[in-house]
Write a protein that holds these residues in place. Structure first.
Motif, PDB file in Angstrom:
ATOM      1  N   SER A   1     -79.354  29.555 -22.036  1.00 18.11           N
ATOM      2  CA  SER A   1     -78.127  29.078 -22.673  1.00 18.11           C
ATOM      3  C   SER A   1     -76.991  28.894 -21.668  1.00 18.11           C
ATOM      4  CB  SER A   1     -77.691  30.046 -23.779  1.00 18.11           C
ATOM      5  OG  SER A   1     -77.342  31.310 -23.243  1.00 18.11           O
ATOM      6  N   GLU A   2     -77.052  29.615 -20.561  1.00 17.21           N
ATOM      7  CA  GLU A   2     -76.032  29.448 -19.526  1.00 17.21           C
ATOM      8  C   GLU A   2     -76.016  28.021 -18.975  1.00 17.21           C
ATOM      9  OE1 GLU A   2     -76.395  32.321 -16.440  1.00 17.21           O
ATOM     10  OE2 GLU A   2     -76.545  34.040 -17.815  1.00 17.21           O
ATOM     11  N   TYR A   3     -77.170  27.355 -19.098  1.00 18.10           N
ATOM     12  CA  TYR A   3     -77.307  26.001 -18.568  1.00 18.10           C
ATOM     13  C   TYR A   3     -77.441  24.965 -19.690  1.00 18.10           C
ATOM     14  CZ  TYR A   3     -78.298  28.574 -14.272  1.00 18.10           C
ATOM     15  OH  TYR A   3     -78.232  29.434 -13.194  1.00 18.10           O
ATOM     16  N   GLY A   4     -77.285  25.396 -20.944  1.00 15.69           N
ATOM     17  CA  GLY A   4     -77.385  24.477 -22.067  1.00 15.69           C
ATOM     18  C   GLY A   4     -78.781  23.970 -22.320  1.00 15.69           C
ATOM     19  N   ILE A   5     -79.795  24.768 -21.950  1.00 22.94           N
ATOM     20  CA  ILE A   5     -81.188  24.350 -22.107  1.00 22.94           C
ATOM     21  C   ILE A   5     -81.739  24.883 -23.433  1.00 22.94           C
ATOM     22  CG2 ILE A   5     -83.526  24.573 -21.175  1.00 22.94           C
ATOM     23  CD1 ILE A   5     -82.193  24.830 -18.392  1.00 22.94           C
ATOM     24  N   PRO A   6     -82.267  24.014 -24.288  1.00 20.87           N
ATOM     25  CA  PRO A   6     -82.830  24.477 -25.556  1.00 20.87           C
ATOM     26  C   PRO A   6     -84.146  25.225 -25.338  1.00 20.87           C
ATOM     27  CG  PRO A   6     -83.246  22.134 -25.278  1.00 20.87           C
ATOM     28  CD  PRO A   6     -82.359  22.546 -24.132  1.00 20.87           C
ATOM     29  N   VAL A   7     -84.345  26.260 -26.135  1.00 15.75           N
ATOM     30  CA  VAL A   7     -85.551  27.081 -26.021  1.00 15.75           C
ATOM     31  C   VAL A   7     -86.343  27.010 -27.323  1.00 15.75           C
ATOM     32  CG1 VAL A   7     -86.496  29.394 -25.580  1.00 15.75           C
ATOM     33  CG2 VAL A   7     -84.392  28.651 -24.433  1.00 15.75           C
ATOM     34  N   HIS A   8     -87.628  26.778 -27.181  1.00 16.53           N
ATOM     35  CA  HIS A   8     -88.567  26.828 -28.307  1.00 16.53           C
ATOM     36  C   HIS A   8     -89.444  28.047 -28.156  1.00 16.53           C
ATOM     37  CE1 HIS A   8     -92.866  26.114 -29.503  1.00 16.53           C
ATOM     38  NE2 HIS A   8     -92.262  26.043 -30.681  1.00 16.53           N
ATOM     39  N   SER A   9     -89.750  28.687 -29.270  1.00 15.36           N
ATOM     40  CA  SER A   9     -90.661  29.827 -29.233  1.00 15.36           C
ATOM     41  C   SER A   9     -91.738  29.682 -30.299  1.00 15.36           C
ATOM     42  CB  SER A   9     -89.904  31.142 -29.452  1.00 15.36           C
ATOM     43  OG  SER A   9     -90.782  32.249 -29.324  1.00 15.36           O
ATOM     44  N   ASP A  10     -92.981  29.842 -29.862  1.00 12.28           N
ATOM     45  CA  ASP A  10     -94.108  29.937 -30.788  1.00 12.28           C
ATOM     46  C   ASP A  10     -94.110  31.374 -31.314  1.00 12.28           C
ATOM     47  OD1 ASP A  10     -96.582  30.414 -31.944  1.00 12.28           O
ATOM     48  OD2 ASP A  10     -97.683  29.172 -30.527  1.00 12.28           O
TER      49      ASP A  10
END
Length: 406
Positions: free
Chosen positions: A173-182
């Motif tokens: 989130s510090e870099y604005g990157i979206p995270v997906h989790s299975d």
């Protein structure tokens, strides 16, 4: 009745889910139709959406129904990559853990081959925990502007290790990157809250929690842009077209409500049975090695229903079939391609050599598991292991006649 120790693959349908399924499946009506039957079907779907949202800590509009975890993973990874790459062509990298389920792993590899993606496989330690140090280095040194998304499972399907999702999301989130989790293995077994997690997308599935096979969901943040994978009638926020399985969705919701309401009690009960299995294996086969985090050392870092071992000098498939003959159903947790057993990519990522990885066996418990199941397993293991070890690594490539000599 066999002793079923493969709940991580599919757990039997629960009583509430079966009741919901049989009640709704006898009714007619497409939830997209405007007549009375269609409106009743739509009301059933929307009530289920609210139930699943409450169980997963999400807003109802964030629940996108799919055919299961595999479709949800494909939709999240492909959809996020295409959307982010279209917004900025520099975003070609996908950061992904090296222990993902094939639904994520193969999707990322397909994007590499066909869509110009660059996969960065994040390393894990000997317990299967993703390295936060490696992730931070990729973000700091690798160029965060080039990252389309990050995908990391909430808990591993083979060794049961629970990943540090909160820390991973915080870094990204510090870099604005979206995270997906299975979260297919985690949801219903441990507390999972989509809103609190900060994830952009999260995959869950019905048949892992006592619902039917063929239904799942992608939890997708309301502000997250996702390119659809399939097109048609524009159902599910236009993200996932297709006629909804009303009965399956109702059963999925009933199962989700049941497991979340009873999670604390059931998780403790199942973890107790798991610990008995771990102790029994260690006593019966002293050289067997528990893989994943040890619950005795880190009780909250392993799924309550997972016990995974490697048995030195023993072919996992041989042990599986011998246990099966004795009435105990387990899993090797490894893939088999073209009839040739292959070691688990999860265990290889954890640093095991191929011979050691080929001796894997996963014992997973669920809502139907009982003390009698554990006792039967304990009784069957010694002889099955002795016979499997006598057979040795019979499936090793060096001992298999190759196709060219047939």
């Amino acid at each position: 009745m066999p002793v079923y120790l493969d709940h991580a693959a599919t757990t039997p349908i629960s009583a509430p889910a079966l009741a919901a399924l049989t009640s709704v499946i006898t009714r007619s009506g497409n939830p997209s139709s405007l007549h009375g039957s269609g409106r009743r079907a739509r009301a059933t779907v929307e009530a289920a959406r609210e139930t699943i949202a409450a169980a997963a800590g999400a807003h109802p509009t964030e629940v996108i129904f799919t055919s299961g975890g595999t479709e949800a993973d494909n939709l999240a990874v492909k959809g996020l990559f295409w959307s982010r790459n279209a917004a900025d062509p520099r975003r070609t990298r996908i950061l992904v853990s090296g222990i993902e389920h094939a639904a994520v792993q193969d999707t990322v590899e397909w994007l590499e081959k066909h869509e110009g993606a660059d996969a960065v496989w994040l390393p894990v330690d000997e317990h299967g925990t993703v390295s936060l140090t490696a992730l931070k280095k990729e973000l700091d040194d690798g160029g965060a502007d080039s990252v389309a998304l990050l995908s990391c499972m909430w808990a591993n399907n083979e060794v049961g290790t629970i990943e540090p999702i909160a820390a991973i999301v915080a870094l990204a989130s510090e870099y604005g990157i979206p995270v997906h989790s299975d979260a297919v293995q985690a949801f219903g077994s441990i507390p999972v809250n989509f809103k609190d997690s900060g994830l952009a997308a999260m995959s869950i599935s019905g048949h892992k929690i006592g619902g039917p096979v063929g239904v799942g969901a992608l939890l997708l943040g309301r502000a997250v842009n996702l390119t659809p994978v399939q097109h048609g009638g524009g159902q599910e926020r236009t993200v996932r077209s297709g006629t909804l399985d009303t009965a399956g969705i109702a059963a999925f919701a009933a199962a989700a409500q049941d497991v979340t309401e009873n999670m604390a009690t059931e998780s403790n009960r199942i973890a107790g049975l798991r610990d008995q299995i771990i102790d029994a294996v260690r006593q019966a086969v002293p050289d067997a090695v528990l893989r994943g985090t040890d619950p005795a050392d880190h009780p909250n870092a392993r799924l309550p229903g997972n016990a995974h071992f490697t048995f030195p000098g023993c072919e996992g498939d041989s042990l599986l079939f011998l246990l099966d003959m004795a009435g105990v159903e387990s899993s090797t947790g490894s893939a088999c391609t073209a009839g040739v057993p292959r070691p688990s990519h999860v265990l290889l990522a954890m640093g095991l050599d191929e011979d050691t990885a080929r001796g894997a066996q996963r014992f997973s418990l669920g809502h139907t598991s009982s003390q009698q199941d554990v006792d039967a397993f304990v009784a069957a293991l010694p002889q099955a292991h002795t016979m499997a070890k006598q057979a040795g690594m019979a499936g090793h490539p060096s001992r298999i006649q190759t196709a060219s000599t047939w």
